[in-house]
Motif scaffolding. Structure first.
Motif, PDB file in Angstrom:
ATOM      1  N   THR A   4       0.825  -1.203   0.000  1.00 19.70           N
ATOM      2  CA  THR A   4       0.000   0.000   0.000  1.00 19.70           C
ATOM      3  C   THR A   4       0.863   1.258   0.000  1.00 19.70           C
ATOM      4  O   THR A   4       0.602   2.198  -0.750  1.00 19.70           O
ATOM      5  N   TYR A   7       2.415   1.607  -3.389  1.00 18.24           N
ATOM      6  CA  TYR A   7       1.422   2.068  -4.360  1.00 18.24           C
ATOM      7  C   TYR A   7       1.199   3.575  -4.227  1.00 18.24           C
ATOM      8  O   TYR A   7       1.125   4.290  -5.238  1.00 18.24           O
ATOM      9  N   ARG A  36      -8.353   6.187  -5.851  1.00 18.76           N
ATOM     10  CA  ARG A  36      -7.987   5.494  -4.622  1.00 18.76           C
ATOM     11  C   ARG A  36      -7.461   4.082  -4.885  1.00 18.76           C
ATOM     12  O   ARG A  36      -6.484   3.647  -4.279  1.00 18.76           O
ATOM     13  N   GLN A  37      -8.091   3.344  -5.791  1.00 17.73           N
ATOM     14  CA  GLN A  37      -7.729   1.954  -6.051  1.00 17.73           C
ATOM     15  C   GLN A  37      -6.994   1.735  -7.363  1.00 17.73           C
ATOM     16  O   GLN A  37      -6.558   0.621  -7.642  1.00 17.73           O
ATOM     17  N   SER A  38      -6.870   2.764  -8.198  1.00 18.79           N
ATOM     18  CA  SER A  38      -6.219   2.580  -9.497  1.00 18.79           C
ATOM     19  C   SER A  38      -5.567   3.867  -9.977  1.00 18.79           C
ATOM     20  O   SER A  38      -5.924   4.954  -9.544  1.00 18.79           O
ATOM     21  N   TYR A  55      -3.685  -1.231 -10.809  1.00 15.24           N
ATOM     22  CA  TYR A  55      -4.582  -1.325  -9.655  1.00 15.24           C
ATOM     23  C   TYR A  55      -3.776  -1.611  -8.391  1.00 15.24           C
ATOM     24  O   TYR A  55      -2.706  -2.225  -8.443  1.00 15.24           O
ATOM     25  N   ILE A  56      -4.305  -1.213  -7.255  1.00 17.99           N
ATOM     26  CA  ILE A  56      -3.625  -1.352  -5.978  1.00 17.99           C
ATOM     27  C   ILE A  56      -3.322  -2.820  -5.644  1.00 17.99           C
ATOM     28  O   ILE A  56      -2.370  -3.123  -4.953  1.00 17.99           O
ATOM     29  N   ARG A  57      -4.092  -3.737  -6.163  1.00 18.60           N
ATOM     30  CA  ARG A  57      -3.879  -5.175  -5.926  1.00 18.60           C
ATOM     31  C   ARG A  57      -2.791  -5.769  -6.824  1.00 18.60           C
ATOM     32  O   ARG A  57      -2.435  -6.932  -6.654  1.00 18.60           O
TER      33      ARG A  57
END
Length: 131
Positions: A4, A7, A36-38, A55-57
């Motif tokens: 995180t 990222y 927030r996520q990408s 993407y954060i994942r």
């Protein structure tokens, strides 16, 4: 550094790096959409575009738009997912790959333009001989 944090650092550095590379590659239009996520980076080359969404994942999606949108690649970025990735490595692998793809699109556009001009010239020559 956990994923995180890495990222978020990627997102902070991304805009400046894309701006610098766009100048070096001669690309005048680009966008960086940070969510927030990408994070989505889009480079516009003539009337075409190529984009990378990270993407954060750890998923990476690369698309190009030459008349219609086409997904070139959709995969996980393994060094990031395994936790063995540094910020320079992440920026280098993703952003520089995107700029290299933009050069390929630019070359394709130039080739298509030359072919159209050659075809138009040959049609003009044929029409002149028929008159």
């Amino acid at each position: 550094m956990n994923k995180t944090t890495l990222y978020r650092e990627f997102q902070k550095s991304c805009s400046d790096l894309v701006k610098t590379e766009a100048v070096m590659y001669g690309i005048s239009e680009y966008s960086v959409d940070i969510r927030r996520q990408s994070t989505k980076i889009t480079l516009y080359v003539r009337s075409y575009s190529v984009s990378l969404t990270f993407y954060i994942r750890g998923k990476v999606v690369i698309e190009r738009n030459i008349g219609e949108s086409e997904i070139l690649s959709s995969s996980r970025y393994e060094p990031y997912c395994s936790g063995k990735c540094t910020l320079p490595q992440l920026l280098g692998d993703l952003v520089y790959d995107l700029f290299d793809r933009s050069l390929l699109i630019k070359a394709k556009y130039d080739e298509d333009r030359r072919e159209r001009a050659k075809h138009k010239k040959s049609l003009a020559a044929v029409s002149e001989t028929e008159v």
